[in-house]
Design a protein around this motif. Structure first.
Motif, PDB file in Angstrom:
ATOM      1  N   CYS A   9      10.013  12.773  13.021  1.00  0.00           N
ATOM      2  CA  CYS A   9       8.641  12.281  12.890  1.00  0.00           C
ATOM      3  C   CYS A   9       7.825  13.348  12.179  1.00  0.00           C
ATOM      4  O   CYS A   9       7.944  14.537  12.497  1.00  0.00           O
ATOM      5  CB  CYS A   9       8.011  12.034  14.261  1.00  0.00           C
ATOM      6  N   THR A  46       6.241   7.926  19.695  1.00  0.00           N
ATOM      7  CA  THR A  46       7.149   7.171  18.821  1.00  0.00           C
ATOM      8  C   THR A  46       8.021   6.239  19.665  1.00  0.00           C
ATOM      9  O   THR A  46       8.273   5.086  19.279  1.00  0.00           O
ATOM     10  CB  THR A  46       8.012   8.151  17.985  1.00  0.00           C
ATOM     11  N   ARG A  51       3.854   5.155  16.791  1.00  0.00           N
ATOM     12  CA  ARG A  51       4.110   5.625  15.422  1.00  0.00           C
ATOM     13  C   ARG A  51       5.556   5.328  15.055  1.00  0.00           C
ATOM     14  O   ARG A  51       6.404   5.117  15.930  1.00  0.00           O
ATOM     15  CB  ARG A  51       3.766   7.113  15.270  1.00  0.00           C
ATOM     16  N   ARG A  52       5.784   5.335  13.739  1.00  0.00           N
ATOM     17  CA  ARG A  52       7.112   4.968  13.248  1.00  0.00           C
ATOM     18  C   ARG A  52       7.865   6.247  12.885  1.00  0.00           C
ATOM     19  O   ARG A  52       7.268   7.124  12.234  1.00  0.00           O
ATOM     20  CB  ARG A  52       6.902   4.131  11.990  1.00  0.00           C
ATOM     21  N   PRO A  53       9.130   6.392  13.272  1.00  0.00           N
ATOM     22  CA  PRO A  53       9.852   7.606  12.872  1.00  0.00           C
ATOM     23  C   PRO A  53      10.100   7.618  11.366  1.00  0.00           C
ATOM     24  O   PRO A  53      10.235   6.547  10.761  1.00  0.00           O
ATOM     25  CB  PRO A  53      11.175   7.513  13.651  1.00  0.00           C
ATOM     26  N   TRP A  66       8.650   0.088  17.342  1.00  0.00           N
ATOM     27  CA  TRP A  66       7.638  -0.025  16.273  1.00  0.00           C
ATOM     28  C   TRP A  66       7.431  -1.492  15.879  1.00  0.00           C
ATOM     29  O   TRP A  66       6.322  -1.973  15.749  1.00  0.00           O
ATOM     30  CB  TRP A  66       8.065   0.823  15.071  1.00  0.00           C
TER      31      TRP A  66
END
Ligand code: ATP
Length: 315
Positions: A9, A46, A51-53, A66
């Protein structure tokens, strides 16, 4: 229940989490540890789909958090570092408000009972102690009996008594089948609660495994005082697998034959070496003072971390 594979991330160019993998089985308690800025909160966010990796794969309940954030959120209770409590509301009203927001069904009285706050239901949130506020945060995470709870530093700032109360609530919850993923800076807390652990160091995995595996990575310790002569003591060296260190008891080394020695043995074979020490003491007719033996603590593992990382790099 939670599967993280080589997740990275980033914030812009800065890689906050760098190729981390971890697994939390259903019914487990997993502790995510690390120094300030190690990447724990980023990874938790994440895992929850906030949040998106950049790369790697994350699965929670088998789904990508996600893409399926609301499905995952519906089955996950979250306790953040910063609480969103409204000081002017009563404890009970705060939870009633939560009832309107949460997708899960529950009863205010049930969750207040679970966290031991039923007797405070009518007081304003503003008058709660730090420990009680944290328990109210926890009540919101437990709302609707989620299958997974994610706790970001659940006991930071609490007194030892309140921390222990929180531990027993977490254990009870886990005993009823809830899976727990938590971060903490208290290593005794992680050692007491968790059955598996990941230690992050600047975004990378430094140590991971079951708690017993991780603790076994560092030799156990046997300590005692003995009035043994140097000669008797030299007989002990060949009997134990561990490394023996001796320091004289008393004001100066000249006193050592009179006052004896303080002995520390670092050993990978705790049980066998304890037996060897006891046999040696019996054979030499010695009483051992201050006798202690224990596996390594998580704190020792944590402070040995640089050498563990070096060890990995050298392998
Ligand atoms: P702590 O124990 O202090 O809570 P942490 O292990 O939870 O720390 P993170 O909050 O995940 O660490 O931060 C990891 C790194 O990413 C830190 O170096 C931090 O400064 C950086 N970072 C966090 N959030 C942002 C952001 N929004 N923008 C840029 N960098 C960030």
């Amino acid at each position: 229940m939670v599967e993280v594979r080589s997740a990275s991330c980033a914030y812009g160019d800065f890689l906050a989490v760098d190729g981390v993998s971890l697994t939390v089985p259903r019914g487990g308690i997993h502790a995510l540890l690390g120094t300030n800025g190690a990447g724990k909160t980023t990874l938790l966010e994440t895992i929850q789909g906030f949040r998106r990796p950049e790369s790697g794969e994350i699965r929670v309940f088998g789904a990508d958090p996600w893409r399926r954030r609301s499905d995952v959120a519906g089955r996950t209770g979250t306790m953040l570092q910063e609480s969103g409590l409204v000081d002017e509301m009563t404890v009970s009203d705060q939870l009633s408000l939560w009832k309107g927001v949460s997708v899960r069904e529950d009863q205010v009285e049930r969750v207040l009972d679970l966290v031991g706050l039923a007797h405070r239901r009518k007081v304003p949130v503003a008058v709660l102690s730090g420990g009680e506020r944290r328990r109210l945060d926890f009540a919101m995470a437990l709302w609707g009996d989620p299958e997974l709870v994610v706790l970001d530093e659940p006991t930071t700032g609490l007194d030892p008594q309140s921390r222990r109360t929180m531990w027993s609530i977490i254990r009870d919850l886990n005993d009823r089948g809830t899976t727990v993923l938590l971060t903490t800076h208290y290593l005794d807390e992680a050692q007491n609660l968790a059955d598996s652990v990941t230690i992050l160091d600047r975004g990378r995995t430094a140590v991971e495994g079951s708690m017993s595996e991780v603790l076994a990575a560092i030799p156990a310790r046997i300590t005692f005082d003995t009035p043994a002569t140097s000669m008797a003591l030299s007989g002990l060296w060949g009997l134990v697998a561990g490394e023996v260190a001796q320091t004289p008891i008393g004001a100066s080394t000249h006193d050592s034959e009179r006052h004896g020695w303080s002995i520390t043995i670092h050993t990978p074979e705790l049980q066998d070496d304890v037996a060897a020490v006891i046999d040696w003491a019996r054979a030499n007719d010695l009483r051992l003072g201050q006798f202690r033996c224990a596996p390594a603590s998580l704190e020792e593992v944590f402070f040995e971390m640089p050498s563990l990382i070096t060890g990995k790099a050298e392998r």
